[in-house]
Enzyme design. Sequence first.
Site, PDB file in Angstrom:
ATOM      1  N   ASN A  23       0.821  -1.212   0.000  1.00  8.46           N
ATOM      2  CA  ASN A  23       0.000   0.000   0.000  1.00  8.46           C
ATOM      3  C   ASN A  23       0.854   1.261   0.000  1.00  8.46           C
ATOM      4  O   ASN A  23       1.946   1.283   0.560  1.00  8.46           O
ATOM      5  CB  ASN A  23      -0.918   0.007   1.223  1.00  8.46           C
ATOM      6  CG  ASN A  23      -1.837  -1.207   1.242  1.00  8.46           C
ATOM      7  OD1 ASN A  23      -2.100  -1.787   0.195  1.00  8.46           O
ATOM      8  ND2 ASN A  23      -2.303  -1.589   2.409  1.00  8.46           N
ATOM      9  N   ASP A  69      -0.617   4.158   1.111  1.00  9.60           N
ATOM     10  CA  ASP A  69      -1.441   5.105   1.858  1.00  9.60           C
ATOM     11  C   ASP A  69      -0.817   5.629   3.147  1.00  9.60           C
ATOM     12  O   ASP A  69      -1.330   6.566   3.749  1.00  9.60           O
ATOM     13  CB  ASP A  69      -2.817   4.489   2.153  1.00  9.60           C
ATOM     14  CG  ASP A  69      -2.709   3.115   2.809  1.00  9.60           C
ATOM     15  OD1 ASP A  69      -1.956   2.985   3.797  1.00  9.60           O
ATOM     16  OD2 ASP A  69      -3.364   2.168   2.339  1.00  9.60           O
ATOM     17  N   HIS A  96       5.835  -0.461  -2.862  1.00  7.22           N
ATOM     18  CA  HIS A  96       5.509   0.353  -4.041  1.00  7.22           C
ATOM     19  C   HIS A  96       5.670   1.838  -3.762  1.00  7.22           C
ATOM     20  O   HIS A  96       5.010   2.676  -4.364  1.00  7.22           O
ATOM     21  CB  HIS A  96       4.084   0.034  -4.519  1.00  7.22           C
ATOM     22  CG  HIS A  96       3.917  -1.407  -4.912  1.00  7.22           C
ATOM     23  ND1 HIS A  96       2.784  -2.141  -4.651  1.00  7.22           N
ATOM     24  CD2 HIS A  96       4.774  -2.255  -5.536  1.00  7.22           C
ATOM     25  CE1 HIS A  96       2.954  -3.382  -5.097  1.00  7.22           C
ATOM     26  NE2 HIS A  96       4.148  -3.477  -5.637  1.00  7.22           N
ATOM     27  N   CYS A 141      10.429  16.418  -7.851  1.00  6.50           N
ATOM     28  CA  CYS A 141      10.318  17.191  -9.084  1.00  6.50           C
ATOM     29  C   CYS A 141      10.804  16.339 -10.260  1.00  6.50           C
ATOM     30  O   CYS A 141      11.858  15.710 -10.177  1.00  6.50           O
ATOM     31  CB  CYS A 141      11.166  18.454  -8.966  1.00  6.50           C
ATOM     32  SG  CYS A 141      11.262  19.371 -10.522  1.00  6.50           S
ATOM     33  N   CYS A 175      14.192  18.521 -11.724  1.00  2.00           N
ATOM     34  CA  CYS A 175      15.466  18.659 -11.000  1.00  2.00           C
ATOM     35  C   CYS A 175      15.628  17.652  -9.865  1.00  2.00           C
ATOM     36  O   CYS A 175      16.697  17.563  -9.272  1.00  2.00           O
ATOM     37  CB  CYS A 175      15.623  20.083 -10.465  1.00  2.00           C
ATOM     38  SG  CYS A 175      14.552  20.443  -9.061  1.00  2.00           S
ATOM     39  N   CYS A 192       7.408  22.428  -8.519  1.00  2.00           N
ATOM     40  CA  CYS A 192       8.664  22.695  -7.815  1.00  2.00           C
ATOM     41  C   CYS A 192       8.991  24.179  -7.964  1.00  2.00           C
ATOM     42  O   CYS A 192       8.451  24.868  -8.834  1.00  2.00           O
ATOM     43  CB  CYS A 192       9.747  21.846  -8.465  1.00  2.00           C
ATOM     44  SG  CYS A 192      11.409  22.104  -7.863  1.00  2.00           S
ATOM     45  N   GLY A 212      -4.993  -9.145   3.745  1.00  2.00           N
ATOM     46  CA  GLY A 212      -5.604  -8.313   2.712  1.00  2.00           C
ATOM     47  C   GLY A 212      -4.836  -8.224   1.416  1.00  2.00           C
ATOM     48  O   GLY A 212      -4.905  -7.218   0.726  1.00  2.00           O
ATOM     49  N   ALA A 238     -10.031  -7.791   8.084  1.00  2.00           N
ATOM     50  CA  ALA A 238      -8.736  -7.525   8.709  1.00  2.00           C
ATOM     51  C   ALA A 238      -8.880  -6.968  10.124  1.00  2.00           C
ATOM     52  O   ALA A 238      -8.280  -7.500  11.072  1.00  2.00           O
ATOM     53  CB  ALA A 238      -7.946  -6.550   7.837  1.00  2.00           C
TER      54      ALA A 238
HETATM   55 ZN   LIG Z   1      12.509  21.179  -9.749  1.00  2.00          ZN
END
Ligand SMILES: [Zn+2]
Length: 249
Positions: free
Chosen positions: A107, A109, A124, A132, A135, A153, A192, A236
């Site tokens: 997840n 989150d 992940h 950015c 850069c 940015c 889950g 869960a």
């Molecule tokens: Zn930048």
Amino acid sequence: MANDDFEKLVREAARIIASSQSSVALTGAGISVESDIPPFRGKHGLWERYDPEEYAHITSPRKDPGKVWQMLGELLLICRDAQPNEAHNSLARLEKMNLLDGIITQNIDGLHQKAGSNEVVEFHGGNSTMSCMECGTQYHTKELSLEIIPPRCECGGVLRPDFVFFGEAIPHSCIERSIKLASNCEVMIIIGTTGIVVPSAQMPYLAKSTGAVLIEINPEKSAFSDIVDIFIQGKAAETMKSIMSNIKS
Ligand SMILES: [Zn+2]
């Protein structure tokens, strides 16, 4: 499943976790659905509304940042407001009781960290930082306003959340930490996740091959169910709450 079976399996899982030297949890979308985070896959999943090829491929944010940020903005605001549930809280408590070495999660989150877990491998990536695309400067998401999208940015480049897009490699450090956790644990608690998303789905097989006991908590049987030692059919939060009450007593 009859209630008696549920209680029996919960007691057995609690006994195994409480008597082990090292447990690890592997969590997926199912744990956070109960915190109102929509899953990506399946019914009512985000991918039903947003085609992942268009919105979540690594090339997407550059091709059409405005469009991709409609989806990202929605997702990040949901994550910002979401609260951990009893399953996240239980895993954080197990860590404090020295009964859990870490969590490998699919997840993005951030709910495990919100619940107070320290050792979390975000397979992940996560939503806590953004970078950015021009850069590479990194920002904390909480310090950014998501009112105006796409966020930019100081250099003018468009920002992207630091989670792994399709077509993008999983950070090597995550894979290394996960392999270390999975291959050294005595118990793996799978919550889950159904075993579709590789390579994180390989972790239970790795744990099993080094002798770990596998406990699975899912509402329905999954790809893991044939190799796990204990399958508890349940939600869960409810199941983890029951396990914790058995560990305390
Ligand atoms: Zn930048």
